[in-house]
Design an enzyme around this catalytic site. Structure first.
Site, mmCIF file in Angstrom:
data_model
loop_
_atom_site.group_PDB
_atom_site.id
_atom_site.type_symbol
_atom_site.label_atom_id
_atom_site.label_comp_id
_atom_site.label_asym_id
_atom_site.label_seq_id
_atom_site.Cartn_x
_atom_site.Cartn_y
_atom_site.Cartn_z
ATOM 1 N N CYS A 70 0.877 -1.380 -0.021
ATOM 2 C CA CYS A 70 -0.021 -0.023 -0.033
ATOM 3 C C CYS A 70 0.964 1.322 -0.013
ATOM 4 C CB CYS A 70 -0.810 -0.066 1.065
ATOM 5 S SG CYS A 70 -1.989 -1.497 1.578
ATOM 6 N N CYS A 81 2.308 2.877 -3.479
ATOM 7 C CA CYS A 81 1.483 3.894 -4.141
ATOM 8 C C CYS A 81 1.125 5.313 -3.216
ATOM 9 C CB CYS A 81 0.105 3.350 -4.702
ATOM 10 S SG CYS A 81 0.350 2.219 -6.037
ATOM 11 N N CYS A 138 -8.062 -2.887 -4.018
ATOM 12 C CA CYS A 138 -6.700 -2.837 -3.989
ATOM 13 C C CYS A 138 -5.894 -4.088 -3.999
ATOM 14 C CB CYS A 138 -6.255 -1.625 -3.012
ATOM 15 S SG CYS A 138 -6.506 0.094 -3.138
#
Length: 409
Positions: free
Chosen positions: A325, A328, A370
Site C-alpha cells: 500500500c 502508491c 486494491c
C-alpha cells in the site's frame, strides 16, 4: 618414515589445491553474479527471436505488460501515460538487450526497493491470488518479445505525460500537515458534486439510513432511536473515534461491527451482512453526523499492537505484482497511473460513492479492491487484518475532516 612423510605432504597439497579450486570457482561465480547484476542477462531466454509487434501488444495490454500504466511511451495516439516510472523514450538507445532483459525478469536484482514487478520470477511472493500462484506475469518468449519492442523505442515520449498533472488542490481544511484528503485530488466538477447535498449520490444512503434509524424492529419493536434518540446529537463525533479497542473481545471493533452488535444484543435481530445496502446506509448515516469533524483515533494502550499490525500490513509487499500500500500512497502520491492521479489513500470520506463502482462502498471494499488490483488474495470484509489496517489508515489521516459520504473516481 620418509615415504610416509612425503605421502602425507602430497595429500595435504592435494587437499589445499582442491580447496583453492573451489574458492576460485566460487569467486568466479560471484563475479559472474556481480556482472549479471550490473550488466544484465546476455543470453536470450528462448531460441526464438523476439517479435516487436507481439512485444508492442504486450506492453499495451492491461492484462499482460501494461507498461503505459506507469511509464510515458513515445505513443502520441495514447492520451494517458503514467509518471510513476521513468519515461521510456529512447530506451532502445539507452539500454542494451541484456540490460532490458534483467530489468524485466527481476528489477529487484538492481534495486531491492523497486516497485516495478518482476515479470518472470515468482520467488518470495506473499498472499498471491490463487489463479496467479507460482506463475510469472510474462512467459520467457513474452519477455523476449517485449525486449525486442523496447529496443525499437528511439523517440521522445509525449511531453505532456512526463510530469504529473491534474487536480492538486491543497484546500484547507482538506490538507493538514501534509496529509491530503482525496478531495484535494478531485476535479472541480467532482468536488462540487461531493459538496452538493442534493447532487451527491451518497446522500441516498444517508436518507435510507435515517429511515432505518427510526424503524422499529424485532419482537420488542425497538429502533436505534429508542436508545440513542436524535442522531444529530448522540452520534456527533462517533465516526472520528473508530475503529477502537473493544475490552470485551480484546481486539478492535469498527463502526459497522458496533452497529451490528447493537442489532443483535439490543434489538434482538440478525446482524446485517457486511457491505449490504442496509449496513452501508446505517454506517453512512451515523458517519454523516460527524461531517466536518477531524479524525482522532486512539492508538495507545491496548490499541497499540493492533495499530502496529495495521501499519505492518500497509508496508508489506503482497500479490503477484509484489507491491505494498505504501508504494502508491506514500512514495508516489501525486504521480499518475495512466490517467489517474495517485492519492494518499486517505479514508476520511468513507463510506464513499465511487464513480467507477457506480455505488457506495466501505473501506473494506476498497482494501479488497486494491488487493485484487495487485493480484493479491483479498480478505473477507470485516476481517481482523482489515480492521487493524483501518485503524492505521485513520491515524494516518488524523486531523482530516470526516467527509462522509465522499465522492471519489
Amino acid at each position: 618414515m620418509h615415504g610416509s612423510y612425503w605421502k602425507a605432504f602430497v595429500i595435504q597439497v592435494w587437499i589445499g589445491l582442491l580447496v583453492l579450486s573451489d574458492l576460485y570457482a566460487q569467486g568466479n561465480q560471484q563475479l559472474d553474479d556481480l556482472q549479471t547484476r550490473h550488466e544484465g542477462i546476455p543470453t536470450p531466454l528462448t531460441d526464438q527471436p523476439g517479435d516487436t509487434e507481439r512485444g508492442r501488444h504486450i506492453v499495451l495490454n492491461r492484462q499482460r505488460g501494461d507498461c503505459v500504466v506507469c511509464h510515458a511511451l513515445p505513443l502520441p495516439e495514447r492520451r494517458f501515460h503514467g509518471t510513476v516510472g521513468l519515461p521510456l523514450d529512447n530506451v532502445g538507445s539507452r539500454y542494451t538487450a541484456a540490460e532490458l532483459r534483467l530489468r524485466l525478469v527481476d528489477p529487484k536484482a538492481l534495486n531491492p526497493h523497486s516497485i516495478m514487478p518482476a515479470y518472470h520470477t515468482v520467488e518470495g511472493r506473499h498472499s498471491v491470488l490463487e489463479a496467479y500462484r507460482g506463475k510469472p506475469i510474462l512467459t520467457a518468449q513474452e519477455i523476449e518479445d517485449v525486449v525486442a519492442y523496447l529496443l525499437t523505442l528511439r523517440q521522445d515520449a509525449p511531453q505532456a505525460s512526463q510530469t504529473p498533472s491534474g487536480p492538486q488542490h491543497e484546500t484547507s481544511p482538506y490538507s493538514v500537515e501534509g496529509r491530503r484528503s482525496g478531495y484535494t485530488y478531485l476535479s472541480e466538477e467532482h468536488r462540487q458534486l461531493q459538496d452538493d447535498v442534493f447532487g451527491n449520490p451518497g446522500m441516498l444512503w444517508v436518507e435510507r439510513g435515517r429511515e432505518l434509524w427510526d424503524q422499529p424492529q424485532g419482537d420488542g419493536q425497538q429502533a436505534c432511536a429508542s436508545c440513542h434518540g436524535d442522531a444529530s446529537t448522540s452520534m456527533r463525533g462517533v465516526r472520528t473515534r473508530y475503529p477502537q479497542f473493544d475490552p470485551r473481545t480484546k481486539k478492535l471493533i469498527n463502526l459497522e461491527q458496533r452497529i451490528n452488535r447493537c442489532r443483535t444484543e439490543q434489538l434482538r435481530v440478525e446482524a446485517y451482512p457486511y457491505e449490504s445496502e442496509a449496513l452501508l446506509a446505517l454506517s453512512t448515516f451515523v458517519s454523516f453526523q460527524s461531517r466536518g469533524m477531524p479524525l482522532s483515533v486512539d492508538i495507545k494502550g491496548p490499541a497499540a499492537p493492533f495499530f502496529e499490525a495495521g501499519k505492518a500490513f500497509f508496508m508489506r509487499r503482497r500479490g503477484q505484482l509484489d507491491m505494498a500500500c505504501s508504494h502508491c500512497h506514500d512514495e508516489y502520491a501525486g504521480q499518475r497511473l495512466r490517467g489517474e492521479v495517485v492519492s494518499q489513500g486517505q479514508t476520511n470520506g468513507f463510506p464513499v460513492y465511487r464513480l467507477s463502482w457506480q455505488t457506495l462502498g466501505s473501506t473494506h471494499r476498497m482494501f479488497a479492491w486494491c488487493n485484487t488490483a495487485i493480484r493479491a488474495q483479498p480478505l473477507a470484509h470485516g476481517a481482523d487484518d482489515y480492521v487493524n489496517l483501518e485503524l492505521y489508515m485513520a491515524w494516518r489521516g488524523r486531523g482530516l475532516p470526516v467527509e462522509t459520504p465522499g465522492v471519489r473516481r
